[in-house]
Scaffold this motif. Sequence first.
Motif, PDB file in Angstrom:
ATOM      1  N   LEU A 134       0.278  -1.430  -0.055  1.00  0.00           N
ATOM      2  CA  LEU A 134      -0.192  -0.470   0.262  1.00  0.00           C
ATOM      3  C   LEU A 134       0.884   1.573   0.114  1.00  0.00           C
ATOM      4  O   LEU A 134       0.818   2.272  -0.065  1.00  0.00           O
ATOM      5  CB  LEU A 134      -1.087  -0.021   1.258  1.00  0.00           C
ATOM      6  N   TRP A 135       2.001   1.336   0.584  1.00  0.00           N
ATOM      7  CA  TRP A 135       3.393   2.141   1.188  1.00  0.00           C
ATOM      8  C   TRP A 135       3.528   2.869  -0.504  1.00  0.00           C
ATOM      9  O   TRP A 135       3.490   3.449  -1.305  1.00  0.00           O
ATOM     10  CB  TRP A 135       4.398   2.210   1.632  1.00  0.00           C
ATOM     11  N   LEU A 136       3.834   1.551  -1.212  1.00  0.00           N
ATOM     12  CA  LEU A 136       4.296   1.690  -3.075  1.00  0.00           C
ATOM     13  C   LEU A 136       3.893   2.485  -3.786  1.00  0.00           C
ATOM     14  O   LEU A 136       3.779   3.393  -4.526  1.00  0.00           O
ATOM     15  CB  LEU A 136       5.118  -0.114  -3.018  1.00  0.00           C
ATOM     16  N   ASN A 137       2.359   2.026  -3.196  1.00  0.00           N
ATOM     17  CA  ASN A 137       1.228   2.587  -4.217  1.00  0.00           C
ATOM     18  C   ASN A 137       0.774   3.692  -4.006  1.00  0.00           C
ATOM     19  O   ASN A 137       0.371   4.425  -4.999  1.00  0.00           O
ATOM     20  CB  ASN A 137       0.004   1.429  -3.825  1.00  0.00           C
ATOM     21  N   GLN A 138       0.827   3.646  -3.024  1.00  0.00           N
ATOM     22  CA  GLN A 138       0.898   5.389  -2.078  1.00  0.00           C
ATOM     23  C   GLN A 138       1.475   6.744  -2.627  1.00  0.00           C
ATOM     24  O   GLN A 138       1.570   7.800  -2.952  1.00  0.00           O
ATOM     25  CB  GLN A 138       0.378   5.518  -0.977  1.00  0.00           C
ATOM     26  N   LEU A 139       3.203   6.500  -2.584  1.00  0.00           N
ATOM     27  CA  LEU A 139       3.996   7.243  -2.661  1.00  0.00           C
ATOM     28  C   LEU A 139       4.841   7.247  -3.784  1.00  0.00           C
ATOM     29  O   LEU A 139       5.785   8.025  -4.428  1.00  0.00           O
ATOM     30  CB  LEU A 139       5.699   6.332  -1.776  1.00  0.00           C
ATOM     31  N   THR A 140       4.527   5.873  -4.901  1.00  0.00           N
ATOM     32  CA  THR A 140       5.399   5.758  -5.871  1.00  0.00           C
ATOM     33  C   THR A 140       4.050   5.280  -7.490  1.00  0.00           C
ATOM     34  O   THR A 140       3.361   4.873  -6.657  1.00  0.00           O
ATOM     35  CB  THR A 140       6.908   4.703  -6.497  1.00  0.00           C
ATOM     36  N   PRO A 141       4.195   5.852  -8.484  1.00  0.00           N
ATOM     37  CA  PRO A 141       3.334   5.247  -9.586  1.00  0.00           C
ATOM     38  C   PRO A 141       3.224   4.450 -10.056  1.00  0.00           C
ATOM     39  O   PRO A 141       2.469   3.753 -11.287  1.00  0.00           O
ATOM     40  CB  PRO A 141       3.713   6.694 -10.701  1.00  0.00           C
ATOM     41  N   PHE A 142       4.666   3.610  -9.359  1.00  0.00           N
ATOM     42  CA  PHE A 142       5.116   2.347 -10.257  1.00  0.00           C
ATOM     43  C   PHE A 142       3.617   1.621 -10.606  1.00  0.00           C
ATOM     44  O   PHE A 142       2.888   0.668 -11.504  1.00  0.00           O
ATOM     45  CB  PHE A 142       5.908   1.837  -9.905  1.00  0.00           C
ATOM     46  N   ILE A 143       2.358   1.081  -9.395  1.00  0.00           N
ATOM     47  CA  ILE A 143       1.828   0.454  -9.460  1.00  0.00           C
ATOM     48  C   ILE A 143       1.007   0.961 -10.310  1.00  0.00           C
ATOM     49  O   ILE A 143      -0.344   0.080 -10.575  1.00  0.00           O
ATOM     50  CB  ILE A 143       1.575   0.085  -7.592  1.00  0.00           C
ATOM     51  N   ARG A 144       0.157   2.404  -9.909  1.00  0.00           N
ATOM     52  CA  ARG A 144      -1.322   2.832 -10.449  1.00  0.00           C
ATOM     53  C   ARG A 144      -0.677   2.925 -12.178  1.00  0.00           C
ATOM     54  O   ARG A 144      -1.468   3.248 -12.215  1.00  0.00           O
ATOM     55  CB  ARG A 144      -1.276   4.268  -9.938  1.00  0.00           C
ATOM     56  N   LYS A 161      -0.263  10.065 -17.826  1.00  0.00           N
ATOM     57  CA  LYS A 161       0.685  11.999 -17.852  1.00  0.00           C
ATOM     58  C   LYS A 161      -0.070  12.413 -17.173  1.00  0.00           C
ATOM     59  O   LYS A 161       0.249  12.874 -15.878  1.00  0.00           O
ATOM     60  CB  LYS A 161       0.098  12.829 -19.099  1.00  0.00           C
ATOM     61  N   LEU A 162      -1.148  12.713 -16.947  1.00  0.00           N
ATOM     62  CA  LEU A 162      -2.409  12.835 -15.680  1.00  0.00           C
ATOM     63  C   LEU A 162      -1.706  12.634 -14.516  1.00  0.00           C
ATOM     64  O   LEU A 162      -1.514  13.312 -13.245  1.00  0.00           O
ATOM     65  CB  LEU A 162      -3.533  12.757 -15.726  1.00  0.00           C
ATOM     66  N   LEU A 163      -1.706  11.455 -14.582  1.00  0.00           N
ATOM     67  CA  LEU A 163      -1.443  10.655 -13.008  1.00  0.00           C
ATOM     68  C   LEU A 163      -0.102  10.866 -12.363  1.00  0.00           C
ATOM     69  O   LEU A 163       0.012  11.410 -11.720  1.00  0.00           O
ATOM     70  CB  LEU A 163      -1.391   9.261 -13.319  1.00  0.00           C
ATOM     71  N   LEU A 164       1.044  11.090 -13.200  1.00  0.00           N
ATOM     72  CA  LEU A 164       2.467  11.976 -13.112  1.00  0.00           C
ATOM     73  C   LEU A 164       2.347  13.401 -12.205  1.00  0.00           C
ATOM     74  O   LEU A 164       2.802  13.523 -11.360  1.00  0.00           O
ATOM     75  CB  LEU A 164       3.230  11.588 -13.737  1.00  0.00           C
ATOM     76  N   ARG A 165       1.473  13.457 -13.380  1.00  0.00           N
ATOM     77  CA  ARG A 165       1.165  15.938 -12.805  1.00  0.00           C
ATOM     78  C   ARG A 165       0.749  15.556 -11.139  1.00  0.00           C
ATOM     79  O   ARG A 165       1.174  16.514 -10.749  1.00  0.00           O
ATOM     80  CB  ARG A 165       0.775  16.397 -14.295  1.00  0.00           C
ATOM     81  N   LEU A 166      -0.444  14.925 -11.347  1.00  0.00           N
ATOM     82  CA  LEU A 166      -1.123  15.473 -10.282  1.00  0.00           C
ATOM     83  C   LEU A 166      -0.832  15.172  -9.026  1.00  0.00           C
ATOM     84  O   LEU A 166      -1.061  15.339  -7.858  1.00  0.00           O
ATOM     85  CB  LEU A 166      -2.979  14.909 -10.276  1.00  0.00           C
ATOM     86  N   HIS A 167      -0.324  13.598  -8.901  1.00  0.00           N
ATOM     87  CA  HIS A 167       0.684  12.598  -7.883  1.00  0.00           C
ATOM     88  C   HIS A 167       1.803  13.007  -7.579  1.00  0.00           C
ATOM     89  O   HIS A 167       2.083  12.203  -6.810  1.00  0.00           O
ATOM     90  CB  HIS A 167      -0.383  10.994  -8.018  1.00  0.00           C
ATOM     91  N   TYR A 168       2.507  12.527  -8.348  1.00  0.00           N
ATOM     92  CA  TYR A 168       4.262  12.284  -8.755  1.00  0.00           C
ATOM     93  C   TYR A 168       4.670  13.359  -9.251  1.00  0.00           C
ATOM     94  O   TYR A 168       5.239  12.980 -10.088  1.00  0.00           O
ATOM     95  CB  TYR A 168       4.145  11.002  -9.426  1.00  0.00           C
ATOM     96  N   PRO A 169       4.538  14.974  -8.896  1.00  0.00           N
ATOM     97  CA  PRO A 169       4.991  16.059  -9.720  1.00  0.00           C
ATOM     98  C   PRO A 169       6.554  16.090  -9.706  1.00  0.00           C
ATOM     99  O   PRO A 169       7.164  17.012  -8.746  1.00  0.00           O
ATOM    100  CB  PRO A 169       3.897  17.623  -9.273  1.00  0.00           C
ATOM    101  N   GLY A 208      11.423  14.116 -13.224  1.00  0.00           N
ATOM    102  CA  GLY A 208      12.460  12.579 -13.622  1.00  0.00           C
ATOM    103  C   GLY A 208      11.902  11.754 -14.055  1.00  0.00           C
ATOM    104  O   GLY A 208      12.619  11.047 -15.070  1.00  0.00           O
ATOM    105  N   TYR A 209      10.634  11.495 -14.034  1.00  0.00           N
ATOM    106  CA  TYR A 209       9.385  10.535 -14.105  1.00  0.00           C
ATOM    107  C   TYR A 209       8.523  11.300 -15.761  1.00  0.00           C
ATOM    108  O   TYR A 209       8.914  11.819 -15.653  1.00  0.00           O
ATOM    109  CB  TYR A 209       8.595  10.578 -13.713  1.00  0.00           C
ATOM    110  N   ASN A 210       9.114   9.998 -16.587  1.00  0.00           N
ATOM    111  CA  ASN A 210       8.731  10.185 -18.164  1.00  0.00           C
ATOM    112  C   ASN A 210       8.225   9.439 -18.574  1.00  0.00           C
ATOM    113  O   ASN A 210       8.356   7.642 -18.205  1.00  0.00           O
ATOM    114  CB  ASN A 210       9.976  10.151 -18.995  1.00  0.00           C
ATOM    115  N   LEU A 211       7.623   9.284 -19.421  1.00  0.00           N
ATOM    116  CA  LEU A 211       6.545   8.217 -20.145  1.00  0.00           C
ATOM    117  C   LEU A 211       6.557   8.230 -21.959  1.00  0.00           C
ATOM    118  O   LEU A 211       7.745   9.131 -22.439  1.00  0.00           O
ATOM    119  CB  LEU A 211       4.766   8.554 -20.770  1.00  0.00           C
ATOM    120  N   GLN A 212       7.215   7.033 -22.275  1.00  0.00           N
ATOM    121  CA  GLN A 212       7.080   6.371 -23.729  1.00  0.00           C
ATOM    122  C   GLN A 212       6.377   5.656 -24.389  1.00  0.00           C
ATOM    123  O   GLN A 212       5.900   4.672 -23.382  1.00  0.00           O
ATOM    124  CB  GLN A 212       8.662   6.047 -23.961  1.00  0.00           C
TER     125      GLN A 212
END
Length: 445
Positions: A147-157, A408-416, A419-423
């Motif tokens: 749950l922490w990993l899901n809360q604090l990083t975008p990896f799972i979401r 993109k919205l997920l990263l912008r709102l929750h993990y701003p 360093g993170y990028n999408l391809q």
Amino acid sequence: MLTSFKSSSSSSEDATATTTDNPPPLCLASSSAATSASNHLRRLLFTAASFVSQSNFTAAQNLLSILSLNSSPHGDSTERLVHLFTKALSERINRQQHNPTAETVATWTTNEMTTSNSTVFTSSVCKEQFLFRTKNNNSDFESCYYLWLNQLTPFIRFGHLTANQAILDATETNDNGALHILDLDISQGLQWPPLMQALAERSSNPNSPPPSLRITGCGRDVTGLNRTGDRLTRFADSLGLQFQFHTLVIVEEDLAGLLLQIRLLALSAVQGETIAVNCVHFLHKIFNDDGDTIGHFLSAIKSLNPRIVTMAEREANHGDHSFLNRFSEAVDHYMAIFDSLEATLPPNSRERLTLEQRWFGKEILDVVAAEATERKQRHRRFEIWEEMMKRFGFVNVPIGSFALSQAKLLLRLHYPSEGYNLQFLNNSLFLGWQNRLLFSVSSWK
């Protein structure tokens, strides 16, 4: 729109010449030489791994003693990474010398995250989850860390939301509205509430049949599966969504039993029901060295005639036959992850320390110290999965543009973090940190 649910330049002569019991620490304190110091630690680490691969354990242990003195779970990202890989290499030596340590995997990593007064919780949600388990004498901290990993990083979401959108896109023209999802590793079911909400919204369309959802959730713990099913059922009731949940218990090492149950699902499929198979962070667990296990499994999945198969995996070759190749892949992969954690969480974050030591440390131990059937982390890069899927008759279904916008919205709102990028590559979506790809999501039929 879906929303988330709440190698070395050191010579062997130098290494073998180090014979003191307590080698002196390296001079790494100068801030102007921080980058050079980090690179030096990495070179020593790779040299130690090379000695281990040659069974030159004396030289390796001398280097590991130096690395142990100059790394720490509380240092910068390189020092924290070297700390864990040093311990993993030491454990590999112990196993190869037929002298495994008394520490189990559960106690292998440091206990400092639960005893140190220098760390504090940085998320009230994570703190509540931890205190709840402590207060109720609940030893299931593994689910807490998830749950922490899901809360604090975008990896799972990232994997969940992108796979969900692929399923929604594939079933948009579902004739009778009945959808059956086979989730091969449902865990706590965090993936499905956003999809359930999206399906419920479809019921407002008078031109479409009322949607219904059936989920067959797979896992190793029947109690945990039942709890997940109960939570999802209550959520479906709150939405007015027709919903059924079935459990499919996977007994470890019993692949034949799992294959049989999947084929029974094919025989018992409800007429007119659309089937989706969800393989999020699962397939690497059954990727054996000769590839026959994964082949049998994919053939069984194909027999279900699914509308869509979603797959999320790490972008790393932790399943490589060569120990040194596997080691190099792991260092680069986890270095990027540790850098991302350092950039997005404060230095005294108890959650960061715990995730690195307990969650990722356990993975590192498995990749580095375990061999043959003992090794569970057998991640492969996308091109290997692509070749494997096509070999067994699957066709790649492009991830849609809306899924990319959503990520993109997920990263912008929750993990701003910049360093993170999408391809978008090979009709699939990748999440990376800086110039390193970390995760991929793809869909198939």
